[in-house]
Design an enzyme around this catalytic site. Sequence first.
Site, PDB file in Angstrom:
ATOM      1  N   TYR A   1      23.045  54.610   5.646  1.00 47.47           N
ATOM      2  CA  TYR A   1      21.681  54.726   5.133  1.00 47.47           C
ATOM      3  C   TYR A   1      20.707  55.030   6.272  1.00 47.47           C
ATOM      4  O   TYR A   1      19.905  55.967   6.200  1.00 47.47           O
ATOM      5  CB  TYR A   1      21.313  53.405   4.460  1.00 47.47           C
ATOM      6  CG  TYR A   1      19.935  53.327   3.845  1.00 47.47           C
ATOM      7  CD1 TYR A   1      19.579  54.120   2.761  1.00 47.47           C
ATOM      8  CD2 TYR A   1      18.991  52.408   4.323  1.00 47.47           C
ATOM      9  CE1 TYR A   1      18.326  54.012   2.178  1.00 47.47           C
ATOM     10  CE2 TYR A   1      17.742  52.290   3.741  1.00 47.47           C
ATOM     11  CZ  TYR A   1      17.408  53.094   2.668  1.00 47.47           C
ATOM     12  OH  TYR A   1      16.168  52.984   2.094  1.00 47.47           O
TER      13      TYR A   1
ATOM     14  N   GLY B   1      14.080  61.440  -8.719  1.00 47.04           N
ATOM     15  CA  GLY B   1      14.464  60.016  -8.663  1.00 47.04           C
ATOM     16  C   GLY B   1      13.415  59.152  -9.354  1.00 47.04           C
ATOM     17  O   GLY B   1      13.162  58.018  -8.931  1.00 47.04           O
TER      18      GLY B   1
ATOM     19  N   ILE C   1      10.705  46.684  -0.648  1.00 44.33           N
ATOM     20  CA  ILE C   1       9.657  46.778  -1.676  1.00 44.33           C
ATOM     21  C   ILE C   1       9.942  45.769  -2.790  1.00 44.33           C
ATOM     22  O   ILE C   1      11.054  45.721  -3.331  1.00 44.33           O
ATOM     23  CB  ILE C   1       9.581  48.211  -2.257  1.00 44.33           C
ATOM     24  CG1 ILE C   1       9.371  49.243  -1.142  1.00 44.33           C
ATOM     25  CG2 ILE C   1       8.464  48.291  -3.301  1.00 44.33           C
ATOM     26  CD1 ILE C   1       8.119  49.075  -0.303  1.00 44.33           C
TER      27      ILE C   1
ATOM     28  N   GLY D   1      13.940  55.311 -10.684  1.00 45.43           N
ATOM     29  CA  GLY D   1      14.314  54.253  -9.750  1.00 45.43           C
ATOM     30  C   GLY D   1      13.192  53.224  -9.574  1.00 45.43           C
ATOM     31  O   GLY D   1      12.147  53.285 -10.226  1.00 45.43           O
TER      32      GLY D   1
HETATM   33  P1  NAD Z   1      16.397  53.544  -6.338  1.00 44.02           P
HETATM   34  O1  NAD Z   1      17.838  53.449  -6.024  1.00 44.02           O
HETATM   35  O2  NAD Z   1      15.789  52.477  -7.178  1.00 44.02           O
HETATM   36  O3  NAD Z   1      16.076  54.938  -7.023  1.00 44.02           O
HETATM   37  C1  NAD Z   1      16.623  56.139  -6.578  1.00 44.02           C
HETATM   38  C2  NAD Z   1      16.737  57.046  -7.761  1.00 44.02           C
HETATM   39  O4  NAD Z   1      17.336  58.256  -7.331  1.00 44.02           O
HETATM   40  C3  NAD Z   1      17.616  56.477  -8.882  1.00 44.02           C
HETATM   41  O5  NAD Z   1      16.941  56.598 -10.101  1.00 44.02           O
HETATM   42  C4  NAD Z   1      18.845  57.368  -8.856  1.00 44.02           C
HETATM   43  O6  NAD Z   1      19.393  57.583 -10.150  1.00 44.02           O
HETATM   44  C5  NAD Z   1      18.243  58.661  -8.324  1.00 44.02           C
HETATM   45  N1  NAD Z   1      19.241  59.550  -7.749  1.00 44.02           N
HETATM   46  C6  NAD Z   1      20.387  59.243  -7.095  1.00 44.02           C
HETATM   47  N2  NAD Z   1      21.038  60.363  -6.762  1.00 44.02           N
HETATM   48  C7  NAD Z   1      20.274  61.395  -7.190  1.00 44.02           C
HETATM   49  C8  NAD Z   1      20.406  62.800  -7.140  1.00 44.02           C
HETATM   50  N3  NAD Z   1      21.474  63.385  -6.594  1.00 44.02           N
HETATM   51  N4  NAD Z   1      19.432  63.562  -7.684  1.00 44.02           N
HETATM   52  C9  NAD Z   1      18.370  62.994  -8.261  1.00 44.02           C
HETATM   53  N5  NAD Z   1      18.189  61.673  -8.369  1.00 44.02           N
HETATM   54  C10 NAD Z   1      19.129  60.884  -7.827  1.00 44.02           C
HETATM   55  O7  NAD Z   1      15.620  53.689  -4.962  1.00 44.02           O
HETATM   56  P2  NAD Z   1      14.107  53.308  -4.639  1.00 44.02           P
HETATM   57  O8  NAD Z   1      14.102  51.914  -4.183  1.00 44.02           O
HETATM   58  O9  NAD Z   1      13.216  53.718  -5.728  1.00 44.02           O
HETATM   59  O10 NAD Z   1      13.898  54.204  -3.342  1.00 44.02           O
HETATM   60  C11 NAD Z   1      13.227  55.444  -3.347  1.00 44.02           C
HETATM   61  C12 NAD Z   1      13.147  55.945  -1.929  1.00 44.02           C
HETATM   62  O11 NAD Z   1      12.441  54.983  -1.130  1.00 44.02           O
HETATM   63  C13 NAD Z   1      14.513  56.122  -1.250  1.00 44.02           C
HETATM   64  O12 NAD Z   1      14.449  57.196  -0.353  1.00 44.02           O
HETATM   65  C14 NAD Z   1      14.667  54.845  -0.475  1.00 44.02           C
HETATM   66  O13 NAD Z   1      15.521  54.994   0.629  1.00 44.02           O
HETATM   67  C15 NAD Z   1      13.242  54.598  -0.045  1.00 44.02           C
HETATM   68  N6  NAD Z   1      13.010  53.189   0.289  1.00 44.02           N
HETATM   69  C16 NAD Z   1      13.056  52.242  -0.656  1.00 44.02           C
HETATM   70  C17 NAD Z   1      12.828  50.937  -0.309  1.00 44.02           C
HETATM   71  C18 NAD Z   1      12.861  49.816  -1.311  1.00 44.02           C
HETATM   72  O14 NAD Z   1      12.808  48.640  -0.909  1.00 44.02           O
HETATM   73  N7  NAD Z   1      12.919  50.115  -2.601  1.00 44.02           N
HETATM   74  C19 NAD Z   1      12.549  50.619   1.031  1.00 44.02           C
HETATM   75  C20 NAD Z   1      12.567  51.619   1.978  1.00 44.02           C
HETATM   76  C21 NAD Z   1      12.746  52.933   1.593  1.00 44.02           C
HETATM   77  C1  AKB Z   2      17.300  48.552   1.430  1.00 46.30           C
HETATM   78  O1  AKB Z   2      17.351  47.329   1.622  1.00 46.30           O
HETATM   79  O2  AKB Z   2      18.253  49.337   1.557  1.00 46.30           O
HETATM   80  C2  AKB Z   2      15.953  49.126   1.085  1.00 46.30           C
HETATM   81  C3  AKB Z   2      15.240  49.498   2.330  1.00 46.30           C
HETATM   82  C4  AKB Z   2      14.481  48.477   3.075  1.00 46.30           C
HETATM   83  O3  AKB Z   2      15.293  50.622   2.748  1.00 46.30           O
HETATM   84  N1  AKB Z   2      15.239  48.188   0.290  1.00 46.30           N
END
Ligand code: NAD
Ligand code: AKB
Length: 320
Positions: free
Chosen positions: A142, A8, A172, A11
């Site tokens: 989720y 991923g 984030i 992302g």
């Molecule tokens: P994002 O959606 O920006 O990125 C996720 C990436 O995973 C994308 O590039 C997508 O193409 C890829 N992806 C989707 N399905 C896939 C698969 N089957 N195989 C491989 N890649 C795949 O998400 P993010 O914000 O970068 O989040 C990363 C992690 O952090 C996640 O587990 C998310 O739940 C967690 N998280 C994020 C936040 C936030 O605010 N960004 C907050 C809490 C937790």
């Molecule tokens: C979402 O809003 O889904 C994410 C998270 C806090 O896990 N940014």
Amino acid sequence: MKNILVIGSVGQIGSELTMELRKRYGNGNVVAGYRATKPTGDLLESGPAEVVDATNIEQIADVVKKYKIDTIYNLAAILSAVGESKPLIAWNIGIGGLMNCLEVAREYGCAVSTPSSIGAFGSSTPLDNTPQDTIMRPGTMYGVSKVAGELLGDYYYKRFGVDTRSVRYPGIISNVTLPGGGTTDYAVEIYYEAIKNKKYTCPLGAGTFLDMMYMPDAIDAAIDLMEADPSKLVHRNSFNITAMSFDPEIIAKEIKKHIPDFVMDYDVNAMKQGIANSWPNSMDDSCARKEWGWDPKWNLEKMTLDMLQAIRKKHEMGLF
Ligand code: NAD
Ligand code: AKB
């Protein structure tokens, strides 16, 4: 950590985490795993990149063998808002993908980090100063997948000795890659709209407090936890971490200090509002501070200045 796979990697978090890991461990030692969208620019040019679909266990195992991977950062997920319209896909990626990573890790001796989220909590959780160990009955797919993922991480550690560690991220905020469809996305969008139009229509109502964090702290947290002395870890999956808590009024006021004619109005999205209402207003992250030295560097004031500078530059370059 010597040889690392980031699944991923294109992302919101992956694009910056991969580059920081390359800076710290060497460009050639960090593989950018991607599924549909190929990395571009520095992410592609600075190190190896491989197709790794988290739902395809052979693809993960092949890359782990080829690069002698010892640590997997599994960031593949469908975020909270999108997950509500695609529950099966959200489960298959969130849990099917994690199970594949854990099985490969068990066979090849890798450590695994899969972020959890404030989304793992639900409306029966104490929402103020949310404890590390508390009621977790989320109301979203989720969140269901995040709680199951935390339990799986602990299970593979206790049962098979797989070195699993993770944080519960809050929302984030960043300026490199746009967020991927979550409830907290507004806190990124507001900066882009402030620069572009001096106006933002917020999908969450006034008074909706949520934990948030600037990307540099999020990256440090992910790496510091994987580097922490395991003998000090009482918990593993997953640690509450936070850097700030605000509602839309507070972030808008902070932006107005720099863009005095910025205005915000509201068009509340009922689905996102319902999700946000069930998440903590502010978490207690004292276990992370005590067990591995979590200590965020960025507050709302400092972050806002940095975000506006970076996004203004992107705007001047015609990037949005
Ligand atoms: P994002 O959606 O920006 O990125 C996720 C990436 O995973 C994308 O590039 C997508 O193409 C890829 N992806 C989707 N399905 C896939 C698969 N089957 N195989 C491989 N890649 C795949 O998400 P993010 O914000 O970068 O989040 C990363 C992690 O952090 C996640 O587990 C998310 O739940 C967690 N998280 C994020 C936040 C936030 O605010 N960004 C907050 C809490 C937790
Ligand atoms: C979402 O809003 O889904 C994410 C998270 C806090 O896990 N940014």
